[in-house]
Design a protein around this motif. Structure first.
Motif, PDB file in Angstrom:
ATOM      1  N   THR A 170       0.836  -1.191   0.000  1.00 57.46           N
ATOM      2  CA  THR A 170       0.000   0.000   0.000  1.00 57.46           C
ATOM      3  C   THR A 170       0.873   1.244   0.000  1.00 57.46           C
ATOM      4  OG1 THR A 170      -1.739  -1.137   1.218  1.00 57.46           O
ATOM      5  CG2 THR A 170      -1.787   1.262   1.233  1.00 57.46           C
ATOM      6  N   LEU A 171       0.683   2.111  -0.970  1.00 53.82           N
ATOM      7  CA  LEU A 171       1.473   3.335  -1.051  1.00 53.82           C
ATOM      8  C   LEU A 171       0.924   4.378  -0.086  1.00 53.82           C
ATOM      9  CD1 LEU A 171       1.934   3.746  -4.910  1.00 53.82           C
ATOM     10  CD2 LEU A 171       3.591   2.853  -3.271  1.00 53.82           C
ATOM     11  N   ALA A 172       1.817   5.194   0.454  1.00 54.08           N
ATOM     12  CA  ALA A 172       1.403   6.328   1.269  1.00 54.08           C
ATOM     13  C   ALA A 172       1.031   7.487   0.351  1.00 54.08           C
ATOM     14  CB  ALA A 172       2.542   6.736   2.204  1.00 54.08           C
ATOM     15  N   PRO A 173       0.176   8.415   0.829  1.00 50.19           N
ATOM     16  CA  PRO A 173      -0.209   9.558  -0.018  1.00 50.19           C
ATOM     17  C   PRO A 173       0.969  10.422  -0.430  1.00 50.19           C
ATOM     18  CG  PRO A 173      -1.669   9.372   1.881  1.00 50.19           C
ATOM     19  CD  PRO A 173      -0.538   8.408   2.108  1.00 50.19           C
ATOM     20  N   ASP A 174       2.056  10.404   0.371  1.00 49.54           N
ATOM     21  CA  ASP A 174       3.230  11.195   0.011  1.00 49.54           C
ATOM     22  C   ASP A 174       4.400  10.308  -0.424  1.00 49.54           C
ATOM     23  OD1 ASP A 174       3.777  10.089   2.442  1.00 49.54           O
ATOM     24  OD2 ASP A 174       4.393  11.943   3.430  1.00 49.54           O
TER      25      ASP A 174
ATOM     26  N   GLU B 250      -5.063   8.298  -2.157  1.00 47.11           N
ATOM     27  CA  GLU B 250      -5.676   9.336  -1.331  1.00 47.11           C
ATOM     28  C   GLU B 250      -7.031   8.890  -0.793  1.00 47.11           C
ATOM     29  OE1 GLU B 250      -4.766  13.686  -2.637  1.00 47.11           O
ATOM     30  OE2 GLU B 250      -5.093  12.515  -4.460  1.00 47.11           O
ATOM     31  N   VAL B 251      -7.810   8.216  -1.622  1.00 43.52           N
ATOM     32  CA  VAL B 251      -9.122   7.731  -1.164  1.00 43.52           C
ATOM     33  C   VAL B 251      -8.947   6.787   0.012  1.00 43.52           C
ATOM     34  CG1 VAL B 251     -11.122   6.322  -1.784  1.00 43.52           C
ATOM     35  CG2 VAL B 251     -10.282   8.071  -3.374  1.00 43.52           C
ATOM     36  N   GLU B 252      -7.958   5.911  -0.063  1.00 42.12           N
ATOM     37  CA  GLU B 252      -7.749   4.979   1.048  1.00 42.12           C
ATOM     38  C   GLU B 252      -7.260   5.707   2.292  1.00 42.12           C
ATOM     39  OE1 GLU B 252      -8.964   1.981   1.062  1.00 42.12           O
ATOM     40  OE2 GLU B 252      -9.638   2.546  -0.949  1.00 42.12           O
ATOM     41  N   ALA B 253      -6.512   6.773   2.127  1.00 42.33           N
ATOM     42  CA  ALA B 253      -6.108   7.585   3.278  1.00 42.33           C
ATOM     43  C   ALA B 253      -7.331   8.223   3.923  1.00 42.33           C
ATOM     44  CB  ALA B 253      -5.106   8.651   2.846  1.00 42.33           C
ATOM     45  N   LEU B 254      -8.247   8.738   3.099  1.00 37.09           N
ATOM     46  CA  LEU B 254      -9.483   9.314   3.631  1.00 37.09           C
ATOM     47  C   LEU B 254     -10.351   8.247   4.279  1.00 37.09           C
ATOM     48  CD1 LEU B 254     -10.348  11.824   0.764  1.00 37.09           C
ATOM     49  CD2 LEU B 254      -9.794  12.422   3.137  1.00 37.09           C
TER      50      LEU B 254
END
Length: 379
Positions: free
Chosen positions: A2-6, A155-159
């Motif tokens: 899983t990639l981080a948003p940054d 980003e969606v997964e971060a949200l």
């Protein structure tokens, strides 16, 4: 994985896109100071101060991250610096605005056009103006809002993680919200729960009991919660990765709701559900607003719905797109925003239901999944 948003992959894609958009725009460069735009493009959560830090992305050439020398090592540790963005420091006796202007291409047929961040401090804006008095200064929002409105899968997964975390706080409301407690005390307990849920910061805790619930942005006061009070709880924070949560539920404490309150709330619940289900690619922001507003107005509460139906969310709690009458922007897959109609009876009580949703390729995904019913807490 899983990639981080940054992550470097995310930041690289964003830098490439913003460079293309600048080249296609009427601007010769964008200049972004500390805040969500800068973090979005660099991964650098820079300090906002009188010392100028900014990212300069020219229409052609290498982007430059400018920082005071005493913070240069922090800027150099950013994700963007590892992707070829040059980091340049400036000393206390330098004029960083001159450095910024020197990086902006100089057209031969017209004055320079520089697009600046909407939330740039005035002192920095004036500094650029004095360094290039003939340059046309415009807003970078056209470029940056267009980029940030449509979220990547990462980003969606971060949200979604932020949504789960704030849902876990609402799940504790039976323990946190009781008869005899002051709003201020409840807000303090909720703030601790928000941090314990994994948030890095608490952005707001609205605890509006009884008549205070009729003020949409009431935060909290010394009012003591009584049996039978309707209480609006609107809470949110920022996760360590920078992405935000925001969710509202309405509770009745120490008793069952009256028939009037139940009927009033049924209207609100129908409006919120209808607006959520209306979301899909191709509809407009104002059509979503109208879907909720029509139900509330038909029930006789149109004048008591005091605000827009929603706002975008991401690295900021409030960002584009805004779900409001007059906004004819077409909703696209990847846009994330709140659906939060409310009804407020001044001097008596209010209610609001808020979920963060994401427009998918053909429908909608809720990122908040707590019960939407009017919850009666034992008190």
């Amino acid at each position: 994985m899983t990639l981080a948003p940054d992550s470097p992959e995310e930041i690289r894609a964003r830098l490439d896109k913003v460079a293309r958009l600048v080249a296609e725009s009427a601007a010769d460069a964008v200049v972004l100071t500390p805040g969500a735009d800068l973090r979005y493009l660099t991964g650098y959560d820079a300090m906002l101060s009188e010392r100028l830090t900014c990212l300069v992305v020219p229409a052609s050439g290498t982007p430059m991250l400018i920082a005071p020398t005493l913070e240069k090592s922090l800027a150099a540790a950013s994700v963007a610096a590892g992707l070829g963005v040059e980091v340049r420091g400036w000393d206390e006796t330098d004029n960083p605005s001159d450095m910024v202007v020197d990086l902006v291409p100089r057209p031969t047929d017209r004055p320079r056009a520089i697009a600046v961040a909407d939330r740039m401090w005035a002192q920095h804006l004036f500094g650029i103006h004095y360094a290039a008095p003939d340059a046309k200064l415009t807003s970078a929002a056209t470029i940056m809002a267009a980029m940030r409105m449509v979220k990547s899968e990462v980003e969606v997964e971060a949200l979604a993680r932020a949504g789960d975390a704030i849902d876990s706080v609402h799940a504790q409301m039976g323990e946190l919200l009781k008869v005899g407690m002051a709003e201020r005390q409840v807000a303090h307990e909720i703030a601790a729960a928000i941090r314990a849920s994994g948030h890095a910061t608490v952005d707001f805790t609205i605890v509006g009991s009884g008549p205070n619930g009729a003020s949409p942005h009431h935060e909290y006061a010394d009012r003591v919660i009584s049996a039978g009070d309707v209480v609006v709880v609107d809470i949110g924070g920022t996760m360590p990765d920078g992405y935000c949560s925001d969710s509202t539920r309405t509770y009745v404490v120490g008793g069952e709701p009256t028939k009037e309150v139940s009927e009033f709330y049924d209207v609100l619940q129908s409006a919120q559900e209808a607006a959520v289900q209306f979301v899909r690619p191709g509809v407009t922001a104002e059509e979503i607003d109208a879907t909720a507003r029509e139900i509330i107005t038909t029930a006789g509460h149109g004048e008591h719905f005091l605000h827009r139906t929603g706002h975008g969310i991401g690295l900021e709690v409030h960002e584009h797109p805004y779900i409001v009458e007059g906004n004819d922007r077409t909703i696209e897959a990847g846009m994330a925003f709140s659906i939060e109609p409310g009804i407020y009876l001044e001097g008596r009580y209010g209610a609001r239901i808020e979920d963060i949703v994401v427009c998918t390729d053909d429908s909608v995904r809720r990122l908040n999944n707590r019960d939407h019913a009017l919850v009666a807490l034992p008190g």
